[in-house]
Design a protein around this motif. Sequence first.
Motif, short mmCIF file in Angstrom:
data_model
loop_
_atom_site.label_atom_id
_atom_site.label_comp_id
_atom_site.label_asym_id
_atom_site.label_seq_id
_atom_site.Cartn_x
_atom_site.Cartn_y
_atom_site.Cartn_z
N ASN A 151 43.42 34.23 26.98
CA ASN A 151 43.39 35.85 27.50
C ASN A 151 44.54 36.76 27.16
N ASP B 52 41.20 40.86 26.65
CA ASP B 52 40.36 40.73 27.82
C ASP B 52 41.00 41.01 29.22
N GLU B 53 42.38 41.15 29.23
CA GLU B 53 43.11 41.49 30.39
C GLU B 53 42.46 42.55 31.28
N TYR C 93 33.15 36.50 34.02
CA TYR C 93 33.93 36.77 32.95
C TYR C 93 32.90 36.60 31.70
#
Length: 214
Positions: free
Chosen positions: A11, A17-18, A76
């Motif tokens: 991540n 994708d934070e 997610y």
Amino acid sequence: MAAAALIFDFNGTLSHDEPVLCAIYGEMFARHGRPLAPADYYGQLAGLSEEAIISGWLGVRGSELEALMVERVDRYRARAGNGHTVSEEVRAAVRHAAARVPVAIVSGAFRAEIEPVIEAAGIASLFSAVVTADDVTDGKPHPAGYLRALELLGGELEPAQVVAFEDTEAGVASAKAAGLRCIAVGGTLPAERLARADEIVPGIDVSVVRRLVG
């Protein structure tokens, strides 16, 4: 000294994708009456394990915590499972590295969310080891994940021969505690919070990897 192996956090490092995670946590936590602002996420939570983030912010345990963790992973996968968060530059860098040295992933995320992303990005087969939250009891900043990765890579590597890429201070602390060299990737946290890293780079691309492995 050239690196004998490279290990990537997932991540915010392999996967940009934070912001996706921040939005998902914000939505979930608001529904439970404890809103999460981006400043809270990046200031306090980014880089911690899933369990630590959810239990720490909402104060939940047991079956309620487990249900929320499943929900977060499902959300997610719905938003990032097509691999779009792994840039072409990162994909090329991983391919370049994997042609020369073993590469691995060490992440506080779960296997169920990592695998669809790297499969869709076309890089899953390049990793010699993938260590996830499913594989260790103690998440970052504990070094357990990196120590496990060293075992999976054959157990013959000296930690100082291995370079880790991380984007949070918890991740940097984990890699350094395991004895690895660590390159911090900017974008998630300000440089002063990544000061324990051996180097800070703006992003991962072939030029960065070439310096390490040729």
